[in-house]
Scaffold this motif. Structure first.
Motif, PDB file in Angstrom:
ATOM      1  N   GLY A  49       6.201  34.653 -41.597  1.00  0.00           N
ATOM      2  CA  GLY A  49       7.669  35.779 -41.769  1.00  0.00           C
ATOM      3  C   GLY A  49       7.680  35.512 -43.077  1.00  0.00           C
ATOM      4  O   GLY A  49       7.692  34.745 -44.176  1.00  0.00           O
ATOM      5  N   LEU A  50       8.701  36.649 -43.027  1.00  0.00           N
ATOM      6  CA  LEU A  50       8.885  36.936 -45.110  1.00  0.00           C
ATOM      7  C   LEU A  50      10.396  37.409 -44.939  1.00  0.00           C
ATOM      8  O   LEU A  50      11.299  38.163 -45.853  1.00  0.00           O
ATOM      9  CB  LEU A  50       8.476  38.017 -46.114  1.00  0.00           C
ATOM     10  N   THR A  51      11.276  36.921 -43.656  1.00  0.00           N
ATOM     11  CA  THR A  51      12.378  37.908 -43.837  1.00  0.00           C
ATOM     12  C   THR A  51      13.744  36.247 -43.865  1.00  0.00           C
ATOM     13  O   THR A  51      13.393  35.135 -43.683  1.00  0.00           O
ATOM     14  CB  THR A  51      12.947  37.831 -42.785  1.00  0.00           C
ATOM     15  N   ALA A  52      14.306  36.489 -43.940  1.00  0.00           N
ATOM     16  CA  ALA A  52      15.932  35.495 -44.074  1.00  0.00           C
ATOM     17  C   ALA A  52      15.909  34.355 -43.279  1.00  0.00           C
ATOM     18  O   ALA A  52      15.804  33.352 -43.064  1.00  0.00           O
ATOM     19  CB  ALA A  52      16.791  35.798 -44.932  1.00  0.00           C
ATOM     20  N   LYS A  53      15.652  35.530 -41.973  1.00  0.00           N
ATOM     21  CA  LYS A  53      16.107  35.055 -40.449  1.00  0.00           C
ATOM     22  C   LYS A  53      14.757  33.242 -40.108  1.00  0.00           C
ATOM     23  O   LYS A  53      14.690  32.493 -39.947  1.00  0.00           O
ATOM     24  CB  LYS A  53      16.242  35.263 -39.257  1.00  0.00           C
ATOM     25  N   HIS A  54      13.546  33.984 -40.783  1.00  0.00           N
ATOM     26  CA  HIS A  54      12.231  32.945 -40.146  1.00  0.00           C
ATOM     27  C   HIS A  54      12.570  31.680 -40.851  1.00  0.00           C
ATOM     28  O   HIS A  54      11.623  31.011 -40.521  1.00  0.00           O
ATOM     29  CB  HIS A  54      11.292  33.707 -41.023  1.00  0.00           C
ATOM     30  N   PHE A  55      13.185  31.325 -42.584  1.00  0.00           N
ATOM     31  CA  PHE A  55      12.299  30.816 -43.426  1.00  0.00           C
ATOM     32  C   PHE A  55      14.385  29.653 -42.632  1.00  0.00           C
ATOM     33  O   PHE A  55      14.999  28.638 -43.842  1.00  0.00           O
ATOM     34  CB  PHE A  55      12.942  31.131 -44.647  1.00  0.00           C
ATOM     35  N   LYS A  56      15.362  30.047 -41.836  1.00  0.00           N
ATOM     36  CA  LYS A  56      16.772  29.458 -41.863  1.00  0.00           C
ATOM     37  C   LYS A  56      16.364  28.106 -40.660  1.00  0.00           C
ATOM     38  O   LYS A  56      15.410  27.838 -40.056  1.00  0.00           O
ATOM     39  CB  LYS A  56      17.240  30.046 -41.336  1.00  0.00           C
ATOM     40  N   ALA A  57      16.684  26.987 -41.577  1.00  0.00           N
ATOM     41  CA  ALA A  57      16.099  26.072 -40.746  1.00  0.00           C
ATOM     42  C   ALA A  57      16.656  25.575 -38.949  1.00  0.00           C
ATOM     43  O   ALA A  57      15.877  25.609 -38.602  1.00  0.00           O
ATOM     44  CB  ALA A  57      16.838  24.709 -40.937  1.00  0.00           C
ATOM     45  N   SER A  58      17.861  26.032 -38.754  1.00  0.00           N
ATOM     46  CA  SER A  58      17.755  25.077 -37.553  1.00  0.00           C
ATOM     47  C   SER A  58      16.697  26.844 -36.531  1.00  0.00           C
ATOM     48  O   SER A  58      16.800  26.676 -35.339  1.00  0.00           O
ATOM     49  CB  SER A  58      19.333  26.218 -37.106  1.00  0.00           C
TER      50      SER A  58
END
Length: 211
Positions: free
Chosen positions: A54-63
């Motif tokens: 994934g290359l979105t901000a949400k994909h890389f969010k720890a939660s």
């Protein structure tokens, strides 16, 4: 000096219920034990998969990563960093380019190369120094490819295994991109685009894919 590596960010949402659940069993143990036990939880609790991207901000969010069953190397690194920061231990992301030399047929078919970039690692500040580790390859995957799983307690570097137990080349570091206090989404996207231009085009219509 290390305060900026303890702070919460959009990606390292250390106060979220998910990250608080991640660290719940380790809040009262000694610091060195926190580092080691949380490392094992992330290493083995989420199966490594280089094919979920994934290359979105949400994909890389720890939660968000916490709620998955498997994760990419950057994802697992983010999760470990968030847990460490939540426990009061400074940690940061390090990115690199690596090459996989074992069981690469599917990887090369999907990516067009055995090289992975960017690849995620973790740096932990412990006993007055930064120490690198890789909480990526879960023990089941290591057993499958005859590689000793890495352990880590914060005392010395524990990065990817260069050879497997049969002395066959396993992983190789090609290029170091340096350390980051937060997730550098634009840099990750640009690196991915340069490495896999045809695959990057898929993300024009999809936020997250399994290749």
């Amino acid at each position: 000096m290390q305060k900026k590596y303890l702070t919460a960010t959009y990606y390292f949402d250390i106060e979220s219920p998910e990250i608080q659940e991640l660290i719940a069993d380790y809040t009262l143990v000694p610091e060195s034990e926190k580092i080691a036990r949380l490392y094992l939880k992330v290493r083995d609790g989420w199966r490594y998969s280089p094919f979920n991207i994934g290359l979105t901000a949400k994909h890389f969010k720890a939660s968000s990563i916490f709620r998955k069953n498997e994760a990419h190397c950057i994802d697992k690194s983010i999760l470990y960093i968030a847990g460490l920061r939540a426990l009061g231990i400074p940690a940061r992301l390090r990115l690199a380019k690596v090459s996989n030399h074992i069981a690469v047929e599917r990887l090369e078919k999907k990516l067009g190369t055995s090289e992975i970039a960017p690849h995620g690692l973790v740096e932990v500040y412990n006993n007055g120094k930064w120490v690198k580790c890789s909480p990526i390859f879960n023990k089941e995957l290591c057993a499958l490819y005859n590689v000793e799983p890495l352990d880590f307690d914060g005392s010395e570097n524990a990065i990817l295994q260069e050879y497997n137990s049969n002395d066959l080349k396993f992983m190789e570091y090609i290029e170091d991109y340096g350390s980051f206090k937060d997730v550098p989404l634009d840099f990750i996207k640009e690196t991915f685009k340069n490495m896999y231009p045809s695959l990057y085009d898929v993300f024009k219509n999809e936020n997250e894919i399994t290749i």
